[in-house]
Design a protein around this motif. Structure first.
Motif, short mmCIF file in Angstrom:
data_model
loop_
_atom_site.label_atom_id
_atom_site.label_comp_id
_atom_site.label_asym_id
_atom_site.label_seq_id
_atom_site.Cartn_x
_atom_site.Cartn_y
_atom_site.Cartn_z
N TYR A 1 0.81 -1.22 0.00
CA TYR A 1 0.00 0.00 0.00
C TYR A 1 0.85 1.27 0.00
O TYR A 1 0.36 2.33 -0.40
CB TYR A 1 -0.93 0.01 1.21
N GLN A 2 2.07 1.18 0.42
CA GLN A 2 2.93 2.36 0.51
C GLN A 2 3.20 2.99 -0.86
O GLN A 2 3.53 4.16 -0.96
CB GLN A 2 4.26 2.00 1.18
N GLU B 1 -6.10 2.24 -13.28
CA GLU B 1 -6.49 0.96 -12.68
C GLU B 1 -5.71 -0.19 -13.32
O GLU B 1 -5.32 -1.14 -12.63
CB GLU B 1 -7.99 0.74 -12.86
N GLN B 2 -5.46 -0.10 -14.61
CA GLN B 2 -4.65 -1.13 -15.27
C GLN B 2 -3.24 -1.16 -14.69
O GLN B 2 -2.66 -2.24 -14.48
CB GLN B 2 -4.60 -0.86 -16.77
N GLN B 3 -2.67 0.02 -14.42
CA GLN B 3 -1.33 0.08 -13.82
C GLN B 3 -1.32 -0.61 -12.46
O GLN B 3 -0.38 -1.33 -12.12
CB GLN B 3 -0.89 1.53 -13.65
N ILE B 4 -2.38 -0.36 -11.68
CA ILE B 4 -2.45 -0.96 -10.35
C ILE B 4 -2.55 -2.48 -10.45
O ILE B 4 -1.86 -3.22 -9.73
CB ILE B 4 -3.65 -0.38 -9.57
N SER C 1 0.78 -3.90 -11.34
CA SER C 1 1.72 -3.83 -10.21
C SER C 1 1.40 -4.89 -9.15
O SER C 1 2.30 -5.51 -8.60
CB SER C 1 1.66 -2.44 -9.57
N VAL C 2 0.12 -5.06 -8.85
CA VAL C 2 -0.28 -6.00 -7.80
C VAL C 2 -0.05 -7.45 -8.24
O VAL C 2 0.47 -8.27 -7.48
CB VAL C 2 -1.76 -5.78 -7.41
N VAL C 3 -0.41 -7.76 -9.47
CA VAL C 3 -0.21 -9.13 -9.96
C VAL C 3 1.27 -9.37 -10.21
O VAL C 3 1.81 -10.43 -9.89
CB VAL C 3 -1.02 -9.37 -11.25
N GLY C 4 1.95 -8.34 -10.76
CA GLY C 4 3.39 -8.44 -10.95
C GLY C 4 3.78 -9.58 -11.87
O GLY C 4 3.06 -9.93 -12.80
N SER C 5 4.90 -10.15 -11.58
CA SER C 5 5.40 -11.27 -12.38
C SER C 5 5.23 -12.59 -11.63
O SER C 5 6.00 -13.53 -11.80
CB SER C 5 6.88 -11.05 -12.73
N ASP C 6 4.20 -12.63 -10.79
CA ASP C 6 3.88 -13.85 -10.04
C ASP C 6 3.69 -15.01 -11.00
O ASP C 6 2.86 -14.94 -11.91
CB ASP C 6 2.60 -13.61 -9.22
N HIS D 1 -6.49 2.35 -2.20
CA HIS D 1 -6.34 1.13 -1.41
C HIS D 1 -7.52 0.17 -1.55
O HIS D 1 -7.33 -1.05 -1.56
CB HIS D 1 -6.12 1.49 0.07
N GLN D 2 -8.72 0.71 -1.66
CA GLN D 2 -9.90 -0.16 -1.80
C GLN D 2 -9.83 -0.96 -3.10
O GLN D 2 -10.16 -2.15 -3.13
CB GLN D 2 -11.18 0.67 -1.76
N PHE D 3 -9.38 -0.30 -4.17
CA PHE D 3 -9.26 -1.02 -5.44
C PHE D 3 -8.16 -2.07 -5.36
O PHE D 3 -8.29 -3.17 -5.91
CB PHE D 3 -8.98 -0.04 -6.58
N ILE D 4 -7.08 -1.76 -4.65
CA ILE D 4 -6.00 -2.74 -4.47
C ILE D 4 -6.53 -3.99 -3.77
O ILE D 4 -6.20 -5.12 -4.14
CB ILE D 4 -4.84 -2.12 -3.66
N ASP D 5 -7.38 -3.79 -2.77
CA ASP D 5 -7.99 -4.93 -2.07
C ASP D 5 -8.78 -5.80 -3.05
O ASP D 5 -8.76 -7.03 -2.97
CB ASP D 5 -8.90 -4.44 -0.95
N GLN D 6 -9.49 -5.14 -3.97
CA GLN D 6 -10.26 -5.88 -4.97
C GLN D 6 -9.35 -6.70 -5.87
O GLN D 6 -9.63 -7.87 -6.17
CB GLN D 6 -11.06 -4.89 -5.81
N VAL D 7 -8.24 -6.11 -6.29
CA VAL D 7 -7.29 -6.81 -7.16
C VAL D 7 -6.67 -8.00 -6.42
O VAL D 7 -6.52 -9.09 -6.99
CB VAL D 7 -6.19 -5.86 -7.66
N LEU D 8 -6.34 -7.80 -5.17
CA LEU D 8 -5.78 -8.90 -4.37
C LEU D 8 -6.78 -10.06 -4.26
O LEU D 8 -6.40 -11.23 -4.30
CB LEU D 8 -5.40 -8.40 -2.97
#
Length: 257
Positions: A4-5, A41-44, A47-52, A12-19
């Motif tokens: 989140y930093q 939102e696409q950038q987020i 970033s959250v999914v990354g290269s997992d 942050h709420q959208f990040i929770d949705q992506v997670l």
């Protein structure tokens, strides 16, 4: 959580949705298709999914040049092609000799159907031609209920995605200096406005940053932010290149042509 930093509090709420999407794909080992997302939102999501290795993501909005795209999160075994994104393209047929329609007219009519903004992709307007992308799951509903835009009667014709109007995004770039990275300062420089005029636009809810209304003049802008002001168009803060000797910020701005 350290993740989140790297993002603004309002994201942050959208990040929770992506997670949650990511966790679901990993647990069920099946793909997840989102609504249309704006570029921020696409950038987020990226970033959250990354290269997992367990979950991958790709984006498509109906054509290579569009801004709004659906995200497809999927496990490694899955092969994503354009058909998986379930996107429909409609052409708007209307009496162009008697009526002039703009992007905002079309968006207003679509929003009046009671569907979320995320069910619609880009709206393409060039000359008298109008097209828009929509999620395939609501295409029949849209076709049935969109009979007018403003006072103009309209009909819809579904087209193959390859028939999309080939719009090109163009920015007229410049290097400038601003007293601060506050939204009112950057907006005033980009659109050649008095600072008080820019502040009034912001406080009136007429300004968006990354496609979300921001009504606080002291909102701090950062590299990559896209700003829009109703009636003035859009600009982008490409980069912040440091301070001048007079303690002003040197920035690279672009205005959409």
């Amino acid at each position: 959580m350290e993740l989140y930093q790297h993002f603004r509090k309002e994201e942050h709420q959208f990040i929770d949705q992506v997670l949650e999407w990511k966790e679901t794909v990993g647990r069920q080992y099946a793909p997840k298709l989102t609504d249309f997302l704006d570029p921020r939102e696409q950038q987020i999501v990226q970033s959250v999914v990354g290269s997992d290795g367990d979950v991958r993501v790709s984006f498509f909005g109906g054509a290579p040049f569009v801004e709004r795209k659906r995200a497809l999160l999927y496990p490694p075994y899955f092969e994503a092609d354009e058909g998986e994104y379930d996107i429909a393209l409609f052409a708007v047929r209307y009496p162009g000799k008697f009526v002039s329609l703009e992007h905002r007219d079309v968006l207003g009519a679509l929003m009046s159907l009671g569907l979320r903004r995320g069910k619609f992709g880009d709206i393409l307007v060039m000359g008298g031609e109008i097209q828009f992308f929509t999620a395939a799951e609501v295409a029949d509903y849209v076709r049935l209920h969109l009979g007018a835009i403003g006072k103009a009667p309209v009909s819809l014709e579904q087209l193959p995605l390859s028939a999309a109007i080939p719009l090109e995004d163009a920015w007229q770039e410049e290097t400038a200096t601003v007293s601060s990275l506050r939204l009112d300062a950057v907006l005033a420089q980009a659109f050649r406005l008095a600072r008080e005029r820019a502040k009034a636009l912001i406080e009136s809810g007429l300004v968006k940053v990354n496609w979300k209304v921001v009504d606080k003049p002291d909102f701090l802008c950062g590299p990559g932010d896209v700003l829009s002001a109703r009636g003035f168009g859009r600009c982008k803060l490409f980069s912040v290149e440091g301070m001048t000797k007079k303690e002003r910020w040197r920035v690279r701005l672009g205005r959409q042509k």
